[in-house]
Scaffold this active site. Structure first.
Site, PDB file in Angstrom:
ATOM      1  N   GLY A  82       0.838  -1.177   0.217  1.00  0.00           N
ATOM      2  CA  GLY A  82      -0.041   0.133   0.033  1.00  0.00           C
ATOM      3  C   GLY A  82       0.651   1.168   0.283  1.00  0.00           C
ATOM      4  O   GLY A  82       1.850   1.281   0.537  1.00  0.00           O
ATOM      5  N   ARG A 146       1.197  -5.930  -4.866  1.00  0.00           N
ATOM      6  CA  ARG A 146       0.897  -6.682  -4.084  1.00  0.00           C
ATOM      7  C   ARG A 146       1.506  -8.020  -4.303  1.00  0.00           C
ATOM      8  O   ARG A 146       1.262  -9.096  -3.578  1.00  0.00           O
ATOM      9  CB  ARG A 146      -0.217  -6.548  -3.253  1.00  0.00           C
ATOM     10  CG  ARG A 146      -0.662  -5.422  -2.490  1.00  0.00           C
ATOM     11  CD  ARG A 146      -1.596  -5.649  -1.509  1.00  0.00           C
ATOM     12  NE  ARG A 146      -2.096  -4.442  -0.811  1.00  0.00           N
ATOM     13  CZ  ARG A 146      -1.614  -4.075   0.067  1.00  0.00           C
ATOM     14  NH1 ARG A 146      -0.516  -4.556   0.701  1.00  0.00           N
ATOM     15  NH2 ARG A 146      -2.017  -2.759   0.649  1.00  0.00           N
ATOM     16  N   ASP A 177       4.869  -7.906   5.108  1.00  0.00           N
ATOM     17  CA  ASP A 177       4.683  -9.007   4.211  1.00  0.00           C
ATOM     18  C   ASP A 177       5.848  -8.598   3.070  1.00  0.00           C
ATOM     19  O   ASP A 177       6.639  -9.687   2.631  1.00  0.00           O
ATOM     20  CB  ASP A 177       3.631  -8.926   3.488  1.00  0.00           C
ATOM     21  CG  ASP A 177       2.250  -9.497   4.387  1.00  0.00           C
ATOM     22  OD1 ASP A 177       2.665 -10.423   5.251  1.00  0.00           O
ATOM     23  OD2 ASP A 177       1.193  -9.089   4.477  1.00  0.00           O
ATOM     24  N   LYS A 203       8.375   0.540   5.208  1.00  0.00           N
ATOM     25  CA  LYS A 203       7.035   1.542   5.017  1.00  0.00           C
ATOM     26  C   LYS A 203       5.890   0.671   5.354  1.00  0.00           C
ATOM     27  O   LYS A 203       5.487  -0.226   5.384  1.00  0.00           O
ATOM     28  CB  LYS A 203       7.141   1.420   3.560  1.00  0.00           C
ATOM     29  CG  LYS A 203       5.773   1.990   2.912  1.00  0.00           C
ATOM     30  CD  LYS A 203       5.208   1.280   1.659  1.00  0.00           C
ATOM     31  CE  LYS A 203       4.324  -0.005   2.404  1.00  0.00           C
ATOM     32  NZ  LYS A 203       3.385  -0.782   1.596  1.00  0.00           N
ATOM     33  N   THR A 204       4.841   1.607   5.888  1.00  0.00           N
ATOM     34  CA  THR A 204       3.627   1.214   6.058  1.00  0.00           C
ATOM     35  C   THR A 204       2.842   2.194   7.044  1.00  0.00           C
ATOM     36  O   THR A 204       3.266   2.637   8.020  1.00  0.00           O
ATOM     37  CB  THR A 204       3.147  -0.265   6.613  1.00  0.00           C
ATOM     38  OG1 THR A 204       1.729  -0.191   6.738  1.00  0.00           O
ATOM     39  CG2 THR A 204       3.751  -0.455   7.811  1.00  0.00           C
ATOM     40  N   ASP A 206       0.423   1.747   8.559  1.00  0.00           N
ATOM     41  CA  ASP A 206       0.006   1.178   9.804  1.00  0.00           C
ATOM     42  C   ASP A 206       0.501   1.082  10.998  1.00  0.00           C
ATOM     43  O   ASP A 206       0.167   0.768  12.038  1.00  0.00           O
ATOM     44  CB  ASP A 206      -0.303  -0.498   9.285  1.00  0.00           C
ATOM     45  CG  ASP A 206      -1.187  -0.761   8.222  1.00  0.00           C
ATOM     46  OD1 ASP A 206      -1.841   0.322   7.575  1.00  0.00           O
ATOM     47  OD2 ASP A 206      -1.158  -1.718   7.681  1.00  0.00           O
ATOM     48  N   LYS A 243     -26.548  16.943  15.974  1.00  0.00           N
ATOM     49  CA  LYS A 243     -27.533  15.925  15.696  1.00  0.00           C
ATOM     50  C   LYS A 243     -26.992  14.712  15.232  1.00  0.00           C
ATOM     51  O   LYS A 243     -27.862  13.932  14.864  1.00  0.00           O
ATOM     52  CB  LYS A 243     -28.445  16.712  14.654  1.00  0.00           C
ATOM     53  CG  LYS A 243     -27.758  16.979  13.409  1.00  0.00           C
ATOM     54  CD  LYS A 243     -28.852  17.543  12.436  1.00  0.00           C
ATOM     55  CE  LYS A 243     -28.053  17.966  10.993  1.00  0.00           C
ATOM     56  NZ  LYS A 243     -29.005  18.517  10.148  1.00  0.00           N
ATOM     57  N   GLY A 252      -5.570   0.985   9.047  1.00  0.00           N
ATOM     58  CA  GLY A 252      -4.435   0.280   9.653  1.00  0.00           C
ATOM     59  C   GLY A 252      -4.225  -1.121   9.826  1.00  0.00           C
ATOM     60  O   GLY A 252      -3.469  -1.758  10.485  1.00  0.00           O
ATOM     61  N   ARG A 253      -5.203  -1.774   9.023  1.00  0.00           N
ATOM     62  CA  ARG A 253      -5.332  -3.362   8.926  1.00  0.00           C
ATOM     63  C   ARG A 253      -5.376  -3.814  10.360  1.00  0.00           C
ATOM     64  O   ARG A 253      -6.323  -3.440  11.069  1.00  0.00           O
ATOM     65  CB  ARG A 253      -3.817  -3.840   8.153  1.00  0.00           C
ATOM     66  CG  ARG A 253      -4.225  -4.803   7.503  1.00  0.00           C
ATOM     67  CD  ARG A 253      -2.798  -5.672   7.002  1.00  0.00           C
ATOM     68  NE  ARG A 253      -2.300  -5.048   5.907  1.00  0.00           N
ATOM     69  CZ  ARG A 253      -2.708  -5.360   4.647  1.00  0.00           C
ATOM     70  NH1 ARG A 253      -3.797  -6.005   4.431  1.00  0.00           N
ATOM     71  NH2 ARG A 253      -2.263  -4.687   3.683  1.00  0.00           N
ATOM     72  N   GLU A 312      -9.847  -0.320  11.659  1.00  0.00           N
ATOM     73  CA  GLU A 312      -9.989  -1.018  10.414  1.00  0.00           C
ATOM     74  C   GLU A 312     -10.098  -2.683  10.654  1.00  0.00           C
ATOM     75  O   GLU A 312     -11.038  -3.430  10.303  1.00  0.00           O
ATOM     76  CB  GLU A 312      -9.105  -0.743   9.376  1.00  0.00           C
ATOM     77  CG  GLU A 312      -9.399  -1.474   7.987  1.00  0.00           C
ATOM     78  CD  GLU A 312      -8.245  -1.168   7.064  1.00  0.00           C
ATOM     79  OE1 GLU A 312      -8.411  -0.741   5.930  1.00  0.00           O
ATOM     80  OE2 GLU A 312      -7.018  -1.332   7.337  1.00  0.00           O
ATOM     81  N   GLU A 422      -7.478   8.656   1.796  1.00  0.00           N
ATOM     82  CA  GLU A 422      -7.149  10.172   1.919  1.00  0.00           C
ATOM     83  C   GLU A 422      -5.835  10.219   2.575  1.00  0.00           C
ATOM     84  O   GLU A 422      -5.367  11.425   1.972  1.00  0.00           O
ATOM     85  CB  GLU A 422      -8.241  10.620   2.976  1.00  0.00           C
ATOM     86  CG  GLU A 422      -9.799  10.487   2.505  1.00  0.00           C
ATOM     87  CD  GLU A 422     -10.380   9.406   2.810  1.00  0.00           C
ATOM     88  OE1 GLU A 422      -9.468   8.209   3.278  1.00  0.00           O
ATOM     89  OE2 GLU A 422     -11.668   9.373   2.575  1.00  0.00           O
ATOM     90  N   ARG A 424      -3.139   8.281   2.552  1.00  0.00           N
ATOM     91  CA  ARG A 424      -1.714   7.374   1.957  1.00  0.00           C
ATOM     92  C   ARG A 424      -0.888   8.232   1.043  1.00  0.00           C
ATOM     93  O   ARG A 424       0.245   7.768   1.007  1.00  0.00           O
ATOM     94  CB  ARG A 424      -2.477   6.168   1.566  1.00  0.00           C
ATOM     95  CG  ARG A 424      -2.996   5.321   2.327  1.00  0.00           C
ATOM     96  CD  ARG A 424      -3.017   3.907   2.073  1.00  0.00           C
ATOM     97  NE  ARG A 424      -3.340   3.623   0.894  1.00  0.00           N
ATOM     98  CZ  ARG A 424      -3.697   2.363   0.163  1.00  0.00           C
ATOM     99  NH1 ARG A 424      -3.328   1.259   0.939  1.00  0.00           N
ATOM    100  NH2 ARG A 424      -3.871   2.292  -1.269  1.00  0.00           N
TER     101      ARG A 424
END
Ligand code: FBP
Length: 553
Positions: A82, A146, A177, A203-204, A206, A243, A252-253, A312, A422, A424
């Site tokens: 991702g 992926r 992964d 990287k991530t 998450d 209201k 975030g897996r 998530e 939004e 990433r």
């Protein structure tokens, strides 16, 4: 000439900071080695599977006054998994280090993720091309993917491509992964005497690829700040209109680091943390009771509005769901092998009785989302499961029952949101711009010292960039055995939220106050220029984990 926004123009000029240990130049480094390392778990099995790369030491770089020459090296780089803000800067740091070591060095980018190296789909970086992407968000420079790199056939075709380009190293920029792929490829290259090195970069968004040496994965800083901005805006709207209850699922897996960080930055009324749900064995029913209680109590004081944050991966941590999903994963893997078409009935008839009951009790929407294809690593695609809508539906039913019993007299109008994509590809924050550039630069230092099977490590991140510590950590150190696609596989262990850690404690100590008294914070948009206390501040998670206190409190 392509039209650029004013911020694009200004960000292209930004010069990312490097740790002072790297800033005297790539050919002026000295490397020191720590003791031999072990994998986090399952040491015997991991050692057996990684006979050539297991047990290497953690390494650290420092400047030397003597400069050495550097042989010519061609390097390939892959963006994997991702998107996360700052990927382009990792490549920029790698490119600058490689060119400053020897101007004849070449950097190739594999297009579309790991499939690029397998299929020989690549481009060569030039100054002009690289310069157009500095300090920008996104992975569009070469794209990502992926594809899992794990078979002998894939390794052989990757080797052919590397030989064609005369590569001495491959850098894989990815999450747990993808860095598992990096470890497998590194081992295979050594075992087959190819002489090709493999280096990973953490990287991530998450934030679940971390340990003492990897304080945070890149992208977490920018993504969480982006979600916090949006949550703050929604809080202001909720508090103005009074209201709606807003249920916000946050990407975030599996791990809840992103939800937790966004909550600390905004102080919403309800924050669910998956790891707590698992630890306390909270059933779906008890989660609903917990949330309904807060909604009811707020209604009693005239507050028919609020904000609830839902991580998530929540559904995978609710005990009865976890058991059902694990059974479902095995069932679906078997059905795929047998060529059986997936349907509600086919799945239910193959699940164990108790899991079939849980599965059939779910709304049709969620049942079908649970059957979506697994990702190539065998993970349920939690981003596709609308847990926020599931919660709203069941809470509405519960509140109607309470209303009919005269126990709820308020109103419950809910809005659902999912924040993920939004954040990433936002322009990397100053922190991510500097951190990523340093990770890439440092990755080339690891290559230059002949290392393989290492993850680029830059730490001491709550201090100014000049004081960051650069080095490398063996990938096998982070590995253990886990079930994937129905089989035990070596994988990098995910770092989940620690319930006894300072970050979760910060939420735990404050959440009753935040539930009832609306202590909303409004972080606003990420700032790139201006006072350092606004532009350069790191996440609450890093501050609490490293300095054990929040600068802003
Ligand atoms: P990585 O682990 O590859 O960094 O991906 C993170 C992530 O953004 C998760 O938070 C999310 O569940 C998933 O990717 C979504 O995947 P996709 O981009 O394939 O929809």
């Amino acid at each position: 000439m392509e039209k650029l926004s004013p911020l694009q123009i200004e960000r292209l000029k930004y010069q990312p900071k490097l740790p002072s240990s790297l800033s005297s130049g790539i050919n002026c480094l000295e490397m020191s080695e720590g003791p031999a390392t072990q994998s986090v778990r399952d040491q015997e099995q991991i050692q057996e599977l990684f006979q050539n790369t297991y047990g290497k030491p953690v390494v650290t770089f420092k400047n030397t006054s003597s400069s050495h020459s550097s042989e010519v090296r061609n390097v390939g780089v892959i963006l994997s998994g991702g998107q996360a803000p700052g990927g382009h800067n990792v490549i920029a740091g790698l490119y600058d280090a490689l060119k400053s070591a020897n101007s004849s060095n070449k950097l190739y980018g594999f297009i579309g993720g790991p499939s690029g190296i397998i299929e020989g789909n690549y481009i060569e970086f030039t100054d002009e091309f690289m310069n157009a992407y500095r300090n920008t968000g996104g992975f569009d420079i070469i794209g990502s993917g992926r594809t899992k790199l794990e078979t002998e056939e894939q390794f052989k075709s990757s080797l052919e491509v590397c030989k064609k380009l005369n590569l001495s190293a491959v850098v894989i920029i990815g999450g747990d992964d993808s860095n598992t792929n990096a470890a497998l490829l590194a081992e295979w290259f050594v075992k087959n005497n190819t002489g090709i090195q493999v280096i990973g970069c953490p990287k991530t968004i998450d934030g679940d690829l971390k340990n003492e040496q990897i304080e945070i994965s890149f992208g977490f800083d920018t993504a969480t700040k982006t979600y916090a901005e949006l949550i703050g805006n929604i809080q202001r709207d909720a508090n103005s209109a009074k209201k709606y209850w807003h249920f916000v699922k946050i990407m975030g897996r599996s791990a809840s680091h992103v939800a937790l960080e966004a909550a600390l930055q905004t102080q919403p009324n309800v924050t669910l943390i998956s790891e707590e749900v698992e630890e306390k064995k909270m059933s779906l029913d008890s989660i609903i009771s917990y949330m309904t209680d807060i909604i009811t109590r707020r209604a009693e004081i005239g507050k028919n509005f609020g904000i609830a944050i839902v991580p998530e991966g929540l559904i995978e941590f609710i005990p009865e769901m976890k058991s059902m999903i694990s059974n479902l994963n095995d069932v679906m893997a078997r059905m795929e092998k047998e060529g059986v078409a997936v349907s509600f009935e086919a799945v239910e008839s193959r699940l164990d009785a108790s899991n079939a009951k849980v599965y059939s009790s779910l709304p049709t929407l969620i049942k079908s989302q649970l059957l979506a294809d697994r990702d190539p690593h065998g993970n349920v695609q939690v981003s596709k499961i609308e847990t926020e809508k599931l919660l709203i539906e069941i809470i509405s039913e519960r509140l109607s029952e309470l209303k009919s019993q005269g126990k709820f007299s308020g109103k419950f109008n809910a809005q659902s949101h999912f924040f993920g994509y939004e954040g990433r590809c936002a322009f990397p924050s100053n922190f991510d711009a500097d951190y990523c550039y340093s990770l890439g630069y440092n990755a080339f230092a690891l290559i230059n010292f002949g290392l393989t099977g290492y993850l680029s490590s830059v730490r001491n991140l709550t201090s100014p960039a000049a004081q960051w510590i650069a080095g490398g950590i063996p990938l096998t150190m982070m590995m253990n055995m886990e079930k994937r696609h129905g089989e035990m596989k070596p994988v990098i262990q995910k770092a989940l939220v620690k319930l006894d850690g300072p970050v979760f404690k910060q939420l735990e100590q404050n959440r009753e106050e935040w539930a009832m008294n609306d202590k909303y914070l409004f972080p606003g948009a990420i700032q790139y220029f201006g006072p350092s206390c606004v532009c350069d501040v790191t996440t609450c998670t890093l501050q609490l984990e490293r300095s054990k206190q929040l600068a802003s409190v």
